[in-house]
Design an enzyme around this catalytic site. Structure first.
Site, PDB file in Angstrom:
ATOM      1  N   GLU A 158      -7.398 -14.217   5.377  1.00 14.12           N
ATOM      2  CA  GLU A 158      -8.754 -14.680   5.715  1.00 14.12           C
ATOM      3  C   GLU A 158      -9.835 -13.665   5.350  1.00 14.12           C
ATOM      4  OE1 GLU A 158      -7.412 -17.219   9.739  1.00 14.12           O
ATOM      5  OE2 GLU A 158      -8.569 -15.334   9.881  1.00 14.12           O
ATOM      6  N   THR A 159      -9.425 -12.426   5.132  1.00  9.64           N
ATOM      7  CA  THR A 159     -10.438 -11.362   4.984  1.00  9.64           C
ATOM      8  C   THR A 159     -10.352 -10.698   3.611  1.00  9.64           C
ATOM      9  OG1 THR A 159      -9.036  -9.527   5.717  1.00  9.64           O
ATOM     10  CG2 THR A 159     -10.074 -10.888   7.448  1.00  9.64           C
ATOM     11  N   ARG A 162       6.484 -17.443  -8.901  1.00 10.54           N
ATOM     12  CA  ARG A 162       6.579 -16.269  -9.779  1.00 10.54           C
ATOM     13  C   ARG A 162       7.703 -15.293  -9.380  1.00 10.54           C
ATOM     14  NH1 ARG A 162       1.951 -18.634  -9.761  1.00 10.54           N
ATOM     15  NH2 ARG A 162       0.463 -18.485 -11.522  1.00 10.54           N
ATOM     16  N   VAL A 211       1.452  -9.441  -2.463  1.00  7.73           N
ATOM     17  CA  VAL A 211       0.230  -9.446  -1.656  1.00  7.73           C
ATOM     18  C   VAL A 211      -0.342 -10.861  -1.726  1.00  7.73           C
ATOM     19  CG1 VAL A 211      -1.934  -8.263  -1.162  1.00  7.73           C
ATOM     20  CG2 VAL A 211      -0.132  -7.070  -2.424  1.00  7.73           C
ATOM     21  N   HIS A 267      -9.203  -7.853   3.097  1.00  4.66           N
ATOM     22  CA  HIS A 267      -8.126  -6.862   3.069  1.00  4.66           C
ATOM     23  C   HIS A 267      -7.276  -6.999   1.805  1.00  4.66           C
ATOM     24  CE1 HIS A 267      -4.532  -4.747   4.942  1.00  4.66           C
ATOM     25  NE2 HIS A 267      -5.536  -3.874   4.970  1.00  4.66           N
ATOM     26  N   PHE A 297       0.829  -1.210   0.000  1.00  8.01           N
ATOM     27  CA  PHE A 297       0.000   0.000   0.000  1.00  8.01           C
ATOM     28  C   PHE A 297       0.864   1.262   0.000  1.00  8.01           C
ATOM     29  CE2 PHE A 297      -4.028   2.077   0.479  1.00  8.01           C
ATOM     30  CZ  PHE A 297      -3.746   3.236   1.166  1.00  8.01           C
TER      31      PHE A 297
HETATM   32  N1  LIG Z   1      -1.204  -8.293   3.820  1.00  4.43           N
HETATM   33  C1  LIG Z   1      -0.250  -7.661   3.023  1.00  4.43           C
HETATM   34  C2  LIG Z   1       0.049  -6.314   3.158  1.00  4.43           C
HETATM   35  N2  LIG Z   1      -0.597  -5.552   4.087  1.00  4.43           N
HETATM   36  C3  LIG Z   1      -0.054  -4.294   4.567  1.00  4.43           C
HETATM   37  C4  LIG Z   1      -0.400  -3.094   3.657  1.00  4.43           C
HETATM   38  O1  LIG Z   1       0.308  -3.148   2.417  1.00  4.43           O
HETATM   39  C5  LIG Z   1      -0.018  -1.780   4.350  1.00  4.43           C
HETATM   40  O2  LIG Z   1       1.367  -1.779   4.605  1.00  4.43           O
HETATM   41  C6  LIG Z   1      -0.772  -1.604   5.663  1.00  4.43           C
HETATM   42  O3  LIG Z   1      -2.164  -1.730   5.425  1.00  4.43           O
HETATM   43  C7  LIG Z   1      -0.473  -0.239   6.296  1.00  4.43           C
HETATM   44  O4  LIG Z   1      -0.827   0.800   5.423  1.00  4.43           O
HETATM   45  N3  LIG Z   1       0.967  -5.728   2.355  1.00  4.43           N
HETATM   46  C8  LIG Z   1       1.634  -6.468   1.400  1.00  4.43           C
HETATM   47  O5  LIG Z   1       2.474  -5.921   0.675  1.00  4.43           O
HETATM   48  N4  LIG Z   1       1.340  -7.794   1.259  1.00  4.43           N
HETATM   49  C9  LIG Z   1       0.419  -8.424   2.034  1.00  4.43           C
HETATM   50  O6  LIG Z   1       0.177  -9.650   1.842  1.00  4.43           O
HETATM   51  C1  LIG Z   2      -3.349  -8.965   1.913  1.00  9.38           C
HETATM   52  C2  LIG Z   2      -3.563  -8.837   3.371  1.00  9.38           C
HETATM   53  O1  LIG Z   2      -3.632  -7.760   3.934  1.00  9.38           O
HETATM   54  C3  LIG Z   2      -3.810 -10.118   4.108  1.00  9.38           C
HETATM   55  O2  LIG Z   2      -2.675 -10.953   3.918  1.00  9.38           O
HETATM   56  C4  LIG Z   2      -4.041  -9.889   5.586  1.00  9.38           C
HETATM   57  O3  LIG Z   2      -4.467 -11.140   6.097  1.00  9.38           O
HETATM   58  P1  LIG Z   2      -5.954 -11.250   6.711  1.00  9.38           P
HETATM   59  O4  LIG Z   2      -6.930 -10.987   5.559  1.00  9.38           O
HETATM   60  O5  LIG Z   2      -6.052 -12.675   7.221  1.00  9.38           O
HETATM   61  O6  LIG Z   2      -6.083 -10.229   7.811  1.00  9.38           O
END
Ligand SMILES: Nc1c(NC[C@H](O)[C@H](O)[C@H](O)CO)[nH]c(=O)[nH]c1=O
Ligand SMILES: CC(=O)[C@@H](O)COP(=O)(O)O
Length: 170
Positions: free
Chosen positions: A94-95, A136, A90, A97, A66
């Site tokens: 589970e969610t 990948r 990324v 997000h 992000f």
């Molecule tokens: N879950 C993953 C994240 N989550 C964190 C966000 O990118 C960000 O740093 C946070 O929400 C604070 O702003 N980031 C990844 O790059 N990969 C993931 O799997």
């Molecule tokens: C991509 C994400 O932010 C994710 O990996 C976070 O995991 P969760 O959805 O189980 O909180």
């Protein structure tokens, strides 16, 4: 064509411009570090193999994907680079997000390409699981970092060709 049908590391070296005069920024997310380090390694190797000087590769790290948009924006604003590679991984949890991080990151990087005049390459893996990410980032499907580096070189070379500019016809 799905990645499984095309190795990400394969390219025809004869079609790649020499990158000796280009400067590249690489912004790397720290989330899923083993994956993003693999992507960085692939990108760095490809840049060097195609003529980039080591001192012309500027690396910055950010906490997560992000934050790639902000990190790339600040690099555009403060560094003289011909292209930037935004590296992230990324992985679905589970969610929902995952959806928001992927969507925001893709849109943010797209916006940088629209708002500024430095190409920003989208080298962000968005995988269902860790194995897909491994495959990948130097695994059986090659390395998306290599693919991104080749794209960065080609886009940096584009700058010399677009002298015609936009004459208003669309
Ligand atoms: N879950 C993953 C994240 N989550 C964190 C966000 O990118 C960000 O740093 C946070 O929400 C604070 O702003 N980031 C990844 O790059 N990969 C993931 O799997
Ligand atoms: C991509 C994400 O932010 C994710 O990996 C976070 O995991 P969760 O959805 O189980 O909180």
């Amino acid at each position: 064509m799905a990645t499984s049908n095309k190795n990400l590391s394969e390219y025809d070296k004869a079609t790649i411009p020499n990158a000796k005069d280009f400067r590249f920024g690489i912004v790397v997310s720290e989330w899923n570090e083993t994956i993003t380090e693999g992507l960085f390694k692939g990108a760095e190797e490809a840049l060097l193999e195609n003529g980039t000087l080591a001192e012309n590769i500027i690396r910055w790290d950010v906490p997560g994907s992000f934050e790639l948009t902000y990190g790339c924006k600040r690099m555009i604003q403060t560094q003289k680079v011909d292209a930037i590679i935004a590296i992230g991984s990324v992985i679905q949890g589970e969610t929902k997000h995952f959806d928001f991080v992927c969507g925001a990151t893709a849109q943010g990087i797209k916006d940088l390409n629209v708002l500024h005049n430095v190409p920003v390459i989208f080298c962000v893996l968005t995988d269902n699981n860790m194995q897909q990410a491994i495959d990948r980032s130097g695994g059986k499907h090659g390395n998306k970092g290599t693919e991104a580096a080749i794209a960065a070189i080609k886009m940096a070379a584009l700058k010399g060709k677009d002298k015609g500019g936009d004459i208003g016809y669309h």
